[in-house]
Scaffold this motif. Structure first.
Motif, PDB file in Angstrom:
ATOM      1  N   VAL A  17      44.515  49.204  49.576  1.00 50.01           N
ATOM      2  CA  VAL A  17      44.157  48.206  48.522  1.00 50.01           C
ATOM      3  C   VAL A  17      45.591  47.558  48.053  1.00 50.01           C
ATOM      4  O   VAL A  17      46.276  48.553  47.436  1.00 50.01           O
ATOM      5  N   THR A  18      45.958  46.254  48.049  1.00 41.96           N
ATOM      6  CA  THR A  18      46.932  45.689  47.171  1.00 41.96           C
ATOM      7  C   THR A  18      46.587  44.601  46.740  1.00 41.96           C
ATOM      8  O   THR A  18      45.858  43.593  47.437  1.00 41.96           O
ATOM      9  N   CYS A  19      47.269  44.280  45.671  1.00 40.90           N
ATOM     10  CA  CYS A  19      47.011  42.999  44.920  1.00 40.90           C
ATOM     11  C   CYS A  19      47.414  41.782  45.446  1.00 40.90           C
ATOM     12  O   CYS A  19      47.149  40.751  45.305  1.00 40.90           O
ATOM     13  N   CYS A  22      44.830  39.878  47.222  1.00 36.42           N
ATOM     14  CA  CYS A  22      43.712  39.708  46.313  1.00 36.42           C
ATOM     15  C   CYS A  22      43.903  38.472  45.455  1.00 36.42           C
ATOM     16  O   CYS A  22      44.829  38.049  45.012  1.00 36.42           O
ATOM     17  N   ALA A  24      43.327  37.882  42.470  1.00 37.47           N
ATOM     18  CA  ALA A  24      43.047  38.325  41.103  1.00 37.47           C
ATOM     19  C   ALA A  24      41.859  38.452  40.591  1.00 37.47           C
ATOM     20  O   ALA A  24      41.319  38.047  39.425  1.00 37.47           O
ATOM     21  N   ASN A  25      40.670  39.124  41.410  1.00 37.89           N
ATOM     22  CA  ASN A  25      39.632  39.265  41.074  1.00 37.89           C
ATOM     23  C   ASN A  25      39.247  39.813  39.757  1.00 37.89           C
ATOM     24  O   ASN A  25      38.285  39.496  39.023  1.00 37.89           O
ATOM     25  N   CYS A  26      40.017  40.866  39.314  1.00 39.64           N
ATOM     26  CA  CYS A  26      39.777  41.484  38.229  1.00 39.64           C
ATOM     27  C   CYS A  26      40.208  40.578  36.906  1.00 39.64           C
ATOM     28  O   CYS A  26      39.622  41.118  35.737  1.00 39.64           O
ATOM     29  N   PHE A  85      43.704  49.291  34.345  1.00 36.14           N
ATOM     30  CA  PHE A  85      42.736  48.987  35.664  1.00 36.14           C
ATOM     31  C   PHE A  85      43.534  49.175  36.701  1.00 36.14           C
ATOM     32  O   PHE A  85      44.396  48.593  37.313  1.00 36.14           O
ATOM     33  N   MET A  87      44.830  49.494  40.507  1.00 36.78           N
ATOM     34  CA  MET A  87      44.794  48.807  41.995  1.00 36.78           C
ATOM     35  C   MET A  87      44.255  49.961  43.031  1.00 36.78           C
ATOM     36  O   MET A  87      44.619  51.101  42.919  1.00 36.78           O
ATOM     37  N   CYS A  92      38.373  48.209  41.255  1.00 38.26           N
ATOM     38  CA  CYS A  92      38.922  47.243  41.717  1.00 38.26           C
ATOM     39  C   CYS A  92      38.491  46.814  43.090  1.00 38.26           C
ATOM     40  O   CYS A  92      38.176  45.667  43.290  1.00 38.26           O
ATOM     41  N   GLU A  95      35.486  44.667  42.547  1.00 38.94           N
ATOM     42  CA  GLU A  95      35.849  43.256  42.010  1.00 38.94           C
ATOM     43  C   GLU A  95      36.059  42.721  43.414  1.00 38.94           C
ATOM     44  O   GLU A  95      35.789  41.392  43.779  1.00 38.94           O
ATOM     45  N   ARG A  96      36.851  43.094  44.266  1.00 40.37           N
ATOM     46  CA  ARG A  96      37.321  42.666  45.610  1.00 40.37           C
ATOM     47  C   ARG A  96      36.009  42.374  46.539  1.00 40.37           C
ATOM     48  O   ARG A  96      36.245  41.364  47.260  1.00 40.37           O
TER      49      ARG A  96
END
Ligand code: SF4
Ligand code: SF4
Length: 98
Positions: A17-19, A22, A24-26, A85, A87, A92, A95-96
């Protein structure tokens, strides 16, 4: 009972998983300010219980999120909750998947 998730699955970090993949769901979650990190006043709101939280705009995201890059515009002074929080954590990934 079958809905319960084993503790080891919750504490596991998914390294895939990597931001960067994403949106920025969180940063749509409520973020309480529980320590002083230097968040600018314009991004802070007082909720109906008198607690300070990050202000969220009508699109649901935190006011401090850069809408173009989906990166935190106050990264150096972001709240403690945002720092913690992780990643790839269970939260996380929840949220994703939302
Ligand atoms: S921490 Fe997780 S939910 Fe938040 S931006 Fe990164 S990948 Fe997305
Ligand atoms: S302060 Fe930064 S990391 Fe925390 S929710 Fe807002 S944009 Fe996201």
């Amino acid at each position: 009972m079958s809905d319960l998730i084993p503790i080891e699955d919750i504490s596991e970090i998914n390294p895939d998983v990597t931001c960067s993949t994403c949106r920025a769901n969180c940063c749509k979650l409520e973020v309480m300010l529980i320590t002083e990190t230097g968040v600018p006043e314009r991004y802070i709101k007082t909720d109906k219980w008198g607690s300070e939280v990050m202000l969220r705009l009508d699109d649901g995201w935190c006011a401090a999120l850069d809408r173009d890059t989906h990166m935190c515009s106050i990264y150096e002074v972001r709240p403690l909750i945002c720092r913690e929080f992780e990643m790839g954590s269970f939260e996380c990934q929840e949220e994703r998947n939302d």
